[in-house]
Scaffold this active site. Structure first.
Site, short mmCIF file in Angstrom:
data_model
loop_
_atom_site.label_atom_id
_atom_site.label_comp_id
_atom_site.label_asym_id
_atom_site.label_seq_id
_atom_site.Cartn_x
_atom_site.Cartn_y
_atom_site.Cartn_z
N GLY A 198 -73.17 -58.97 20.35
CA GLY A 198 -72.27 -59.43 21.85
C GLY A 198 -72.38 -58.77 22.88
O GLY A 198 -73.80 -59.07 23.35
N GLY A 199 -71.61 -59.76 24.32
CA GLY A 199 -71.39 -58.86 25.50
C GLY A 199 -71.28 -57.90 26.01
O GLY A 199 -69.73 -57.92 25.70
N TYR A 202 -72.22 -55.59 32.08
CA TYR A 202 -73.36 -55.76 32.43
C TYR A 202 -74.75 -56.23 31.82
O TYR A 202 -75.81 -56.65 31.92
CB TYR A 202 -74.01 -53.85 32.45
CG TYR A 202 -72.86 -53.45 33.26
CD1 TYR A 202 -72.28 -54.11 34.42
CD2 TYR A 202 -71.97 -52.42 33.46
CE1 TYR A 202 -71.13 -53.22 35.63
CE2 TYR A 202 -71.67 -51.68 33.12
CZ TYR A 202 -70.78 -52.35 34.79
OH TYR A 202 -69.34 -51.52 34.89
N LYS A 220 -77.98 -52.36 24.46
CA LYS A 220 -77.67 -52.28 24.59
C LYS A 220 -78.15 -53.00 26.45
O LYS A 220 -79.53 -51.93 26.85
CB LYS A 220 -76.65 -51.21 25.95
CG LYS A 220 -75.44 -52.00 26.56
CD LYS A 220 -73.95 -50.99 26.67
CE LYS A 220 -72.71 -51.44 27.85
NZ LYS A 220 -72.15 -49.81 28.31
N GLU A 265 -76.80 -45.52 17.55
CA GLU A 265 -76.30 -45.18 17.22
C GLU A 265 -75.69 -46.65 16.42
O GLU A 265 -74.90 -46.77 17.64
CB GLU A 265 -75.55 -44.52 16.09
CG GLU A 265 -73.74 -44.74 16.69
CD GLU A 265 -73.18 -42.50 15.98
OE1 GLU A 265 -73.89 -42.50 15.12
OE2 GLU A 265 -72.55 -42.30 17.64
N PHE A 266 -75.34 -47.66 15.37
CA PHE A 266 -75.26 -48.98 14.90
C PHE A 266 -73.93 -48.69 14.48
O PHE A 266 -73.54 -47.51 13.84
CB PHE A 266 -75.97 -49.85 13.89
CG PHE A 266 -75.72 -51.03 13.78
CD1 PHE A 266 -75.55 -52.13 14.81
CD2 PHE A 266 -75.15 -50.81 12.48
CE1 PHE A 266 -75.22 -53.34 14.15
CE2 PHE A 266 -74.93 -51.62 12.31
CZ PHE A 266 -74.40 -53.30 12.95
N ASN A 271 -66.71 -53.65 17.17
CA ASN A 271 -65.20 -53.13 17.57
C ASN A 271 -63.80 -52.71 17.21
O ASN A 271 -64.13 -53.55 16.27
CB ASN A 271 -65.50 -53.89 19.49
CG ASN A 271 -64.41 -55.29 18.87
OD1 ASN A 271 -63.57 -55.61 18.64
ND2 ASN A 271 -65.81 -56.46 18.80
N ASP A 312 -62.07 -46.45 30.27
CA ASP A 312 -62.22 -48.15 30.26
C ASP A 312 -61.80 -48.37 28.53
O ASP A 312 -61.98 -48.60 27.67
CB ASP A 312 -62.90 -49.00 30.61
CG ASP A 312 -63.38 -50.71 29.74
OD1 ASP A 312 -62.45 -50.99 29.78
OD2 ASP A 312 -64.37 -51.19 30.27
#
Length: 439
Positions: A198-199, A202, A220, A265-266, A271, A312
């Site tokens: 995903g994006g 930043y 990231k 970590e993955f 999400n 956030d």
């Protein structure tokens, strides 16, 4: 000489494995759940210990083992677990499934949680003046193990006998990938990049593999020029300070030259927002939703204690792992608080529907603005990922809040949960509860 032999149950260095651990080089040692081991020493931060088993000697994660005479070695003992987490752990639906837990709010106070005919019953374990333990005053015991054994043969005041210990939750996070690993800076060649996940604000997020440890990780990346390099490095610095089972764990950084990476970590299921929207609602029922919310509040209580604000907090910034494990991620905007509030610089973009009124009006952030966002996140969870303030234009949100408008109780949402949302949405930050009270 057999170091593990003999009647050494009281030996402080004799431990037992709580989980299986598979060695991955760096002198680590594989252990099997239930195996005994002798602890010889700890690494610099206490997160790994050197141990000896009948199969050899090497390093194992400290949170995978427990002293041989501790309560943790019993499959039924779950340590500090909240009431609704206990209900989640017993949601398999088997009559007589149970666990023993310690109260999170009153350490030392223990209870039995027992499932029968679709309900979970909670029984306090009392201590008599002579130190003996009991649920029903007629039957008193010297140890918790004796009490559990007794109630597994006769109900004696419980709704049914204690029959099936509830399985323990996920293995704990191994903090740091090896005992010698204290360098955060990594070589970019250590990571094989796989597909894009995903994006972010930043840059992109990718699934990758840390070759040396055959470990799946999230990477990231920083888009050139989108965010100050300094800001990106600040995010990494924040993450180095943070260790909690419900916060995404930093594993390393690549910051010598662009493109910069933060490696964490993955989390298998991505999400929380997408997860809620796509999940099977029969499986992800009210008990599971509450369990997820509890994990997030636990993470936020930890950040509150550490004087961090997240800034956030939203379902899109939480990640989901196996067995409905939830971790708060994306510390892109987080700040260590030195005073009580932090003022954002002009031009910072805010997610309006999650942002507290004082932050929208004056750019002022505090842990109480995170509490406001947590209320919105609860609403997202209760609605399986609907967008907040449905049908309301972004430009109207602040004005409506000022006129005392608040979102209505979502369909099927328990009244108590809605009361908590409303408490999080008090106009005056000081009227909102602290995360310590929420959790």
């Amino acid at each position: 000489e057999n170091l593990l032999a003999g009647p050494s149950e009281n030996d402080p260095n004799l431990f037992v494995a709580l989980y299986d651990f598979v060695a991955s080089g760096d002198n680590t040692l594989s252990i099997t759940k239930g195996e005994k081991l002798r602890v010889l020493g700890y690494n610099h931060n206490g997160e790994w210990c050197e141990a000896q088993t009948k199969n050899g000697q090497g390093w194992v994660p400290s949170n995978y083992i427990t002293p041989v005479n501790s309560l943790e070695k019993h499959s039924w003992y779950h340590g500090p677990v909240s009431r609704n987490a206990a209900e989640y752990l017993l949601s398999s639906g088997i009559n007589g499934s149970f666990l023993v837990r310690e109260s999170e709010s009153s350490p030392g106070q223990r209870s039995i949680s027992l499932r029968y005919e679709g309900r979970v019953y909670h029984y306090r374990i009392n201590t008599a003046s002579d130190g003996k333990l009991y649920v029903s005053p007629e039957s008193r015991f010297n140890t918790l193990a004796e009490l559990v054994h007794h109630h597994s043969t006769v109900a004696d005041g419980l709704i049914t006998t204690l029959h099936y210990p509830a399985p323990k939750r996920n293995k704990p996070t191994v903090y740091g990938v090896s005992p010698n690993y204290d360098k955060w800076e990594m070589e970019r060649t250590d990571i094989t990049m796989k597909h894009k996940l995903g994006g972010g604000q930043y840059g992109e997020v990718y699934e990758g593999v840390w070759k040396k440890y055959s470990l799946t990780v999230a990477v990231k990346t920083l888009k050139e020029d989108t965010m100050e390099v300094e800001e990106f490095l600040k995010e990494a610095a924040v993450m180095k300070e943070i260790k909690h089972p419900n916060l995404v764990q930093l594993l390393g950084v690549c910051t010598r030259e662009p493109p910069f990476y933060i490696i964490t970590e993955f989390m298998t299921y991505g999400n929380l927002l997408d997860y809620l929207r796509e999940c099977n609602r029969q499986e992800v029922n009210a008990v599971v939703l509450l369990y997820m919310a509890t994990q997030i509040s636990s993470a936020m209580e930890y950040l509150e204690k550490k004087n961090f604000i997240h800034r956030d907090l939203a379902a899109r910034n939480c990640l989901v792992g196996e067995n409905h494990l939830v971790k708060v991620a994306d510390f892109g905007l987080s700040r260590l608080m030195t005073g009580d509030t932090y003022t954002a610089h002009a031009g910072t973009k805010f997610p309006i529907k999650w942002t507290a009124p004082e932050s929208l009006a004056y750019n002022k952030f505090s842990i109480k603005s995170d509490v406001w966002a947590f209320g919105v996140l609860l609403w997202e969870i209760a609605t399986y990922g609907m967008s907040p303030y449905p049908g309301i234009d972004l430009s109207q949100v602040y004005e409506l809040l000022e006129k005392d408008y608040r979102m209505e109780r979502p369909e099927g949402c328990p009244e108590k949960v809605y009361e908590l949302m409303r408490a999080c949405w008090q106009w005056n930050p000081s009227d909102r509860p602290a995360f310590a009270e929420i959790h």
